[in-house]
Design an enzyme around this catalytic site. Structure first.
Site, PDB file in Angstrom:
ATOM      1  N   HIS A  91      -1.291  -4.724   1.449  1.00 48.21           N
ATOM      2  CA  HIS A  91      -2.479  -4.251   2.178  1.00 48.21           C
ATOM      3  C   HIS A  91      -3.253  -5.443   2.739  1.00 48.21           C
ATOM      4  CE1 HIS A  91      -2.513  -0.676  -0.844  1.00 48.21           C
ATOM      5  NE2 HIS A  91      -2.094  -0.199   0.309  1.00 48.21           N
ATOM      6  N   LYS A 116      -6.962  14.126  -6.812  1.00 51.14           N
ATOM      7  CA  LYS A 116      -6.118  13.164  -7.523  1.00 51.14           C
ATOM      8  C   LYS A 116      -6.963  12.118  -8.236  1.00 51.14           C
ATOM      9  CE  LYS A 116      -2.144  10.281  -6.541  1.00 51.14           C
ATOM     10  NZ  LYS A 116      -1.449   9.578  -5.472  1.00 51.14           N
ATOM     11  N   ARG A 174       6.495  -0.209   5.966  1.00 47.82           N
ATOM     12  CA  ARG A 174       7.405  -1.044   5.177  1.00 47.82           C
ATOM     13  C   ARG A 174       8.859  -0.697   5.447  1.00 47.82           C
ATOM     14  NH1 ARG A 174       4.390   0.720  -0.192  1.00 47.82           N
ATOM     15  NH2 ARG A 174       4.629   2.604   1.044  1.00 47.82           N
ATOM     16  N   SER A 205       1.163   0.517  -4.310  1.00 47.71           N
ATOM     17  CA  SER A 205       0.170   0.633  -5.386  1.00 47.71           C
ATOM     18  C   SER A 205       0.775   1.349  -6.589  1.00 47.71           C
ATOM     19  CB  SER A 205      -1.059   1.412  -4.903  1.00 47.71           C
ATOM     20  OG  SER A 205      -1.708   0.715  -3.883  1.00 47.71           O
TER      21      SER A 205
END
Ligand code: PNS
Length: 162
Positions: free
Chosen positions: A17, A41, A90, A128
């Site tokens: 990030h 969440k 990615r 993450s």
């Protein structure tokens, strides 16, 4: 003024990030990191903690700001008078998902321009969720997340273990 938004959950912010943020800060007048408040969440860090950690990490970048948002991203963008949306890619799995989101955001607001930035190969395997998994099982997270948040990360993981 070219204002760009870089949205995400950032639970926690990773070196991947940070690389996208640094590169974006050179391209736009102002970059706002939008931290999603996801009521469905429960994360590792709460929203205030995430914002605080990111602020620490980007403290040397004067045109980068950190804000949390709830609801639709395009509404947050309108409120911040931003029409550039930055997304890091990615791999093709990211692309499939991001392509769909970019089209949906465009449908919701035709002024929104999504710009994709390729992750540096050095960081393209970091997420993450994988960082949290490594941390949970006592693996070394050096090089995966910014140095200045490692202590907070390890403390939080320990707290969760109880
Ligand atoms: O880091 P993440 O969790 O992959 O980030 C996802 C994020 C925050 C970019 C995405 O969930 C989002 O944009 N949420 C806001 C809701 C929204 O606007 N949805 C419409 C686009 S499909």
């Amino acid at each position: 003024m070219k204002i760009a938004i870089y949205p995400g959950s950032f639970d926690p912010i990773t070196n991947g990030h940070l690389d996208i943020i640094r590169r974006s800060s050179k391209l736009f007048d102002k970059v706002i990191i939008g931290v999603l408040i996801n009521v469905d969440k429960k994360g590792l860090f709460n929203i205030e903690e995430r914002v605080e950690l990111i602020e620490r990490v980007v403290s040397d970048l004067p045109n980068v700001y950190v804000k949390s948002f709830q609801g639709l991203l395009i509404d947050f963008m309108r409120a911040e008078e931003a029409n550039i949306l930055i997304k890091g890619l990615r791999n093709v799995t990211d692309f499939d998902y991001e392509y769909q989101m970019a089209l949906m955001n465009k449908k919701l607001d035709n002024e929104v321009e999504t710009l994709f930035m390729m992750a540096d190969s050095e960081y393209s395997y970091i997420s993450s969720s994988s960082v949290k998994q490594v941390g949970k099982f006592n693996g070394n997270v050096e090089g995966l997340i910014p140095k200045c948040i490692i202590e907070d990360f390890q403390r939080k993981i320990k707290e969760l273990r109880g």
